[in-house]
Scaffold this active site. Structure first.
Site, PDB file in Angstrom:
ATOM      1  N   ASP A   1       0.876  -1.147   0.000  1.00 38.38           N
ATOM      2  CA  ASP A   1       0.000   0.000   0.000  1.00 38.38           C
ATOM      3  C   ASP A   1       0.934   1.222   0.000  1.00 38.38           C
ATOM      4  O   ASP A   1       2.075   1.106   0.412  1.00 38.38           O
ATOM      5  CB  ASP A   1      -0.834  -0.064   1.292  1.00 38.38           C
ATOM      6  CG  ASP A   1      -1.573   1.208   1.570  1.00 38.38           C
ATOM      7  OD1 ASP A   1      -2.350   1.611   0.703  1.00 38.38           O
ATOM      8  OD2 ASP A   1      -1.372   1.794   2.646  1.00 38.38           O
TER       9      ASP A   1
ATOM     10  N   ASP B   1      -0.905  -0.541   5.988  1.00 46.87           N
ATOM     11  CA  ASP B   1      -0.897   0.060   7.324  1.00 46.87           C
ATOM     12  C   ASP B   1      -2.263  -0.026   7.976  1.00 46.87           C
ATOM     13  O   ASP B   1      -2.432   0.364   9.119  1.00 46.87           O
ATOM     14  CB  ASP B   1      -0.458   1.520   7.254  1.00 46.87           C
ATOM     15  CG  ASP B   1      -1.498   2.379   6.546  1.00 46.87           C
ATOM     16  OD1 ASP B   1      -2.165   1.858   5.638  1.00 46.87           O
ATOM     17  OD2 ASP B   1      -1.637   3.558   6.905  1.00 46.87           O
TER      18      ASP B   1
ATOM     19  N   ASP C   1      -7.454  -0.987   4.095  1.00 45.49           N
ATOM     20  CA  ASP C   1      -6.949  -2.172   3.392  1.00 45.49           C
ATOM     21  C   ASP C   1      -7.182  -3.504   4.108  1.00 45.49           C
ATOM     22  O   ASP C   1      -6.592  -4.506   3.738  1.00 45.49           O
ATOM     23  CB  ASP C   1      -5.501  -2.011   2.924  1.00 45.49           C
ATOM     24  CG  ASP C   1      -4.603  -1.406   3.964  1.00 45.49           C
ATOM     25  OD1 ASP C   1      -4.918  -1.575   5.143  1.00 45.49           O
ATOM     26  OD2 ASP C   1      -3.602  -0.789   3.584  1.00 45.49           O
TER      27      ASP C   1
HETATM   28  P1  ADP Z   1      -4.012   4.590  -0.067  1.00 47.28           P
HETATM   29  O1  ADP Z   1      -4.248   3.416  -0.928  1.00 47.28           O
HETATM   30  O2  ADP Z   1      -2.977   5.480  -0.651  1.00 47.28           O
HETATM   31  O3  ADP Z   1      -3.711   4.237   1.351  1.00 47.28           O
HETATM   32  P2  ADP Z   1      -6.851   5.172   0.408  1.00 47.28           P
HETATM   33  O4  ADP Z   1      -7.417   3.971  -0.251  1.00 47.28           O
HETATM   34  O5  ADP Z   1      -6.955   5.261   1.876  1.00 47.28           O
HETATM   35  O6  ADP Z   1      -5.354   5.480  -0.072  1.00 47.28           O
HETATM   36  O7  ADP Z   1      -7.578   6.448  -0.208  1.00 47.28           O
HETATM   37  C1  ADP Z   1      -7.553   6.683  -1.590  1.00 47.28           C
HETATM   38  C2  ADP Z   1      -7.892   8.083  -1.955  1.00 47.28           C
HETATM   39  O8  ADP Z   1      -9.234   8.361  -1.587  1.00 47.28           O
HETATM   40  C3  ADP Z   1      -7.051   9.126  -1.266  1.00 47.28           C
HETATM   41  O9  ADP Z   1      -5.864   9.378  -1.957  1.00 47.28           O
HETATM   42  C4  ADP Z   1      -7.997  10.315  -1.298  1.00 47.28           C
HETATM   43  O10 ADP Z   1      -7.904  10.967  -2.531  1.00 47.28           O
HETATM   44  C5  ADP Z   1      -9.363   9.703  -1.163  1.00 47.28           C
HETATM   45  N1  ADP Z   1      -9.840   9.732   0.218  1.00 47.28           N
HETATM   46  C6  ADP Z   1     -10.061   8.672   1.017  1.00 47.28           C
HETATM   47  N2  ADP Z   1     -10.511   9.047   2.231  1.00 47.28           N
HETATM   48  C7  ADP Z   1     -10.545  10.386   2.209  1.00 47.28           C
HETATM   49  C8  ADP Z   1     -10.888  11.405   3.170  1.00 47.28           C
HETATM   50  N3  ADP Z   1     -11.274  11.099   4.401  1.00 47.28           N
HETATM   51  N4  ADP Z   1     -10.792  12.683   2.780  1.00 47.28           N
HETATM   52  C9  ADP Z   1     -10.403  13.008   1.539  1.00 47.28           C
HETATM   53  N5  ADP Z   1     -10.058  12.119   0.606  1.00 47.28           N
HETATM   54  C10 ADP Z   1     -10.129  10.828   0.922  1.00 47.28           C
HETATM   55 MG    MG Z   2      -3.330   3.341   3.312  1.00 47.59          MG
END
Ligand code: ADP
Ligand code: MG
Length: 612
Positions: free
Chosen positions: A310, A504, A508
Site C-alpha cells: 500500500d 498500514d 486495506d
Molecule cells: P491509499 O491506498 O494510498 O492508502 P486510500 O485507499 O486510503 O489510499 O484512499 C484513496 C484516496 O481516496 C485518497 O488518496 C484520497 O484521494 C481519497 N480519500 C479517502 N478518504 C478520504 C478522506 N477522508 N478525505 C479526503 N479524501 C479521501
Molecule cells: Mg493506506
C-alpha cells in the site's frame, strides 16, 4: 486425524512407558526374564493397539500416515521376540510428543513473559495530588506520572518532561526512543532516564499492550501447521523403506533382517522437523518485533514471489502536510480549509488529520457538518450550511457529476490531491505532501535480492503521484486510483504467487485478508488491520518486511535441511543394518540419536540472524 491416539500420547503415557521399562529392566537383571518380557509385551501392546486401530481406520478410507513404519517395527519386533527394541520404538513415539510439547511451550513462553510484564500499578494525579492506583482504574484523560525506571501504564501523550523510552519488549526495536512533550508513549515501554507527566489516551483494557497480548495469544493457539514437504516425502520414504527391508529379507531369507532395516527407517524427522523449525522461527520473529499468527502463513511467506505494498502510511510516512490550496468559483483558501476540515473531523484517514491540522494552524474555524458519510477510498459527503459538500478524489467528484474546469490537468498534480465541491460546483483543490520512508527504497532492493520477483504498489491515490514514487523506489508495477475492492482484484489477478500484501490498515483490511499473506504494519495500526493480517509488524518501519521474509525463508530451509538430514541418516543406517551385523535394539537406539540430531538442527531456527 488420530485424535484418540494423540490424546493418549502425552507426558503421562511417556512416563508410564519409562517406568514400566525400568521395572522390566530390574526384573531382567534379577533373572526374572519371563516376567520382564511379559511386562514389556503388555506395555508395548497396550500402547500400540490404539495406534494400530486408528491406522486401520485411516487405511480403510485410503489415508495412511508415516507411523505405519513405527507400527511395523513394533509388531515385527514383538513377533521376533525383540521386546526391548519394541519398547525403545514405543518410547521414541511417546517421546516425540514430549518434544513437540516442549517446542509448543517455548512458543507459549513468550506469551507468559508478556503477561507477567504487563503494567500493574501507576501513579495518577487526582485533585493535584499523586495517588497510587491499579492500571485498570486509570481513566482516559487523566494525568499519569512516570518516573525513571517505571513502566508506562496505559497509552499516553507527554504533557511535561522528557526521557528515553525502552520499547524493545513491544516492538523489537533495541534503540531507546527519545520522547518529549507531545510524543505518544506506548503502554508497557519503560522510561530509562527521566520522569514525565502524561495524559492517558487509553484505558488499560484498550491499551496497546493488551492488544499485543491478544495477538500473541491468538498465535500461540494456532494449530501445528500442515507442512507439505513432509507430507510429500512420507509416501515415497515409507515405500522405499518397505521395499528395501523386504528385499533384504527375500534375499537373505532372514526375517530378523527385515526388522533390523525397518527399525532404523525412522519416521520422526518427517513428523517433527518441520513443526519444530516453524515454532522456533515464529518465536525468532517475535523477538524481532513481528508477530506471526500461523505457521502456514510463514510457509507461504517463505515462498512468496510477489510483494504488494500500500502506498500511504506504508511506503510513505503517512504524515501528510497541506502544501497548497487552489480555489475555484470565487471561494477563498480559508473557506476551503474550513469546509474540508468540518467534514474531515469525522474521518480517521491520514488525509483528514492533515487537513484538520492545517485548519488549526491557520486559525480557521471548523463547524459541524451534518449527515456525514465516508466512502472508503473515495472521500466524504455531507451537508453544511444547507449545501451538499463533497471532499475526496477526482474520481469521486466526477462520479457525482461535478464539472472540473478544462484548465485543470490532473496529470500535472503529482501530490495527493483532495477536491472540494460545494453545491455541485468545484470550490478548491488541496494538495498534500507526504514523505517517502527513507528505508523504503532499500527495502524493495533487498526483497528483490532475496528472491521476490515482483514488487508492486497498489494505492487509492492519483496516478501521477503513484508513478513518481514507484520510479523512485524501483517498484516493478503500480496500480493507482484503486478502491479497496479494486486493490483486492489486483492482488487476485497476480500471476506470480504466493502474493503478500503489506498495508498500514487504513482502508486495506479486505486486501490483508484476501492476499496469500497479509502483513499489517505499524505499532499504531488499527485493530481491524492486525486482526485481518497474518503477520503484524510492531514497529513503524517497512524494512521489517525484509526481516520477516528472511526469517520465513531461513526457517523453511532449516526445516527442509532437518528432514533431509533425517532421511539421509536413516538410509545410511538401513544400508549398514542390512548387513545383519547389528541387533534391532542397537538400531532402535541409533534411531533415537537420529531424532535428536534432527530436533536440534530444527531448533536452530531460534538463532536465525537477520542481516541489517
Ligand atoms: P491509499 O491506498 O494510498 O492508502 P486510500 O485507499 O486510503 O489510499 O484512499 C484513496 C484516496 O481516496 C485518497 O488518496 C484520497 O484521494 C481519497 N480519500 C479517502 N478518504 C478520504 C478522506 N477522508 N478525505 C479526503 N479524501 C479521501
Ligand atoms: Mg493506506
Amino acid at each position: 486425524m488420530k485424535k484418540a491416539w494423540l490424546f493418549l500420547l502425552n507426558y503421562k503415557l511417556f512416563s508410564l512407558v519409562m517406568v514400566a521399562g525400568l521395572v522390566a529392566l530390574t526384573l531382567e537383571l534379577s533373572g526374572a526374564r519371563t516376567a520382564s518380557h511379559g511386562l514389556l509385551i503388555l506395555v508395548v501392546i497396550s500402547v500400540t493397539m490404539p495406534l494400530v486401530w486408528s491406522m486401520w481406520q485411516d487405511l480403510r478410507v485410503g489415508k495412511y500416515g508415516i507411523d505405519i513404519l513405527a507400527v511395523t517395527s513394533i509388531v515385527t519386533a514383538v513377533i521376533l521376540g525383540e521386546y526391548w527394541a519394541a519398547l525403545v520404538v514405543v518410547l521414541i513415539l511417546t517421546g516425540g510428543e514430549v518434544i513437540e510439547n516442549f517446542a509448543e511451550h517455548r512458543a507459549r513462553a513468550e506469551l507468559g513473559a508478556l503477561l507477567s510484564h504487563a503494567p500493574k500499578n501507576a501513579h495518577v494525579i487526582r485533585k493535584g495530588k499523586p495517588v497510587n492506583v491499579k492500571v485498570g482504574e486509570i481513566r482516559v484523560g487523566e494525568k499519569v506520572f512516570i518516573r525513571a525506571g517505571e513502566q508506562v501504564p496505559v497509552d499516553a501523550v507527554i504533557l511535561e518532561g522528557s526521557a528515553n523510552f525502552d520499547e524493545s519488549f513491544l516492538t523489537g526495536e533495541s534503540v531507546p526512543q527519545p520522547k518529549e512533550m507531545g510524543f505518544e508513549l506506548l503502554s508497557g515501554s519503560i522510561s530509562l532516564d527521566g520522569a514525565v507527566t502524561a495524559k492517558a489516551i487509553s484505558t488499560a483494557e484498550n491499551s496497546h499492550y493488551q492488544h499485543i497480548i491478544k495477538l500473541v495469544e491468538g498465535a500461540a493457539k494456532s494449530q501445528a501447521p500442515f507442512v507439505r514437504l513432509a507430507d510429500r516425502l512420507s509416501l515415497p520414504f515409507t515405500f522405499f523403506a518397505f521395499a528395501f527391508a523386504s528385499a533384504v529379507w527375500l534375499f537373505t531369507g532372514d526375517a530378523e533382517r527385515f526388522l533390523q532395516v525397518i527399525i532404523v527407517a525412522t519416521p520422526c524427522p518427517l513428523l517433527l522437523a518441520a513443526p519444530i523449525a516453524l515454532v522456533s522461527g515464529m518465536s525468532r520473529a517475535s523477538r524481532y518485533g513481528i508477530i506471526v499468527k500461523t505457521g502456514s502463513a510463514l510457509e507461504r511467506l517463505a515462498e512468496a514471489k510477489t510483494i504488494a505494498f500500500d502506498k500511504t502510511g506504508t511506503l510513505t510516512h503517512g504524515v501528510l502536510k497541506v502544501k497548497s490550496i487552489k480555489t475555484y468559483n470565487g471561494f477563498k483558501q480559508d473557506q476551503i480549509l474550513s469546509i474540508a476540515g468540518s467534514l474531515e473531523q469525522s474521518s480517521n484517514h491520514l488525509i483528514a488529520k492533515a487537513i484538520q491540522h492545517a485548519a488549526k494552524d491557520n486559525g480557521v474555524k471548523i463547524t459541524k457538518a451534518r449527515h456525514v458519510q465516508e466512502m472508503s477510498g473515495r472521500g466524504l459527503k455531507a451537508t453544511l450550511g444547507g449545501e451538499e459538500i463533497l471532499v475526496g478524489n477526482l474520481k469521486f467528484l466526477a462520479a457525482e457529476d461535478i464539472t472540473i474546469p478544462s484548465s485543470h490537468n490532473p496529470q500535472n498534480i503529482n501530490n495527493t490531491a483532495v477536491y472540494v465541491a460545494v453545491g455541485g460546483k468545484l470550490a478548491g483543490i488541496i494538495s498534500l505532501k507526504d514523505r517517502v520512508r527513507p528505508e523504503a527504497e532499500e527495502t524493495i532492493g533487498r526483497l528483490h535480492r532475496l528472491g521476490v520477483k515482483n514488487a508492486l504498489m497498489v494505492t487509492g491515490d492519483n496516478d501521477a503521484t503513484a508513478q513518481a514514487i514507484a520510479k523512485q523506489l524501483g517498484l516493478d508495477q503500480v496500480h493507482a486510483e484503486a478502491l479497496p475492492a479494486d486493490k483486492l482484484c489486483v492482488i487476485d489477478s497476480v500471476k506470480q504467487r504466493p502474493v503478500v500484501f503489506v498495508g498500514d490498515g487504513t482502508n486495506d483490511a479486505p486486501v490483508l485478508t484476501g492476499a496469500d499473506v497479509g502483513i499489517a504494519m505499524g505499532a499504531h495500526g488499527s485493530a481491524a488491520a492486525s486482526e485481518s493480517a497474518d503477520l503484524v509488524i510492531m514497529t513503524d518501519s517497512v524494512s521489517k518486511v525484509v526481516g520477516a521474509y528472511a526469517i520465513a525463508k531461513r526457517t523453511f530451509q532449516i526445516a527442509k535441511q532437518s528432514i533431509y538430514i533425517g532421511i539421509g541418516l536413516s538410509v545410511v543406517l538401513m544400508t549398514v543394518f542390512a548387513t545383519g551385523k547389528f541387533t534391532p535394539l542397537t538400531g532402535a537406539l541409533l534411531q533415537e540419536v537420529v531424532d535428536v540430531v534432527v530436533v536440534f538442527n530444527a531448533l536452530r531456527a531460534h538463532l536465525i540472524t537477520i542481516g541489517e
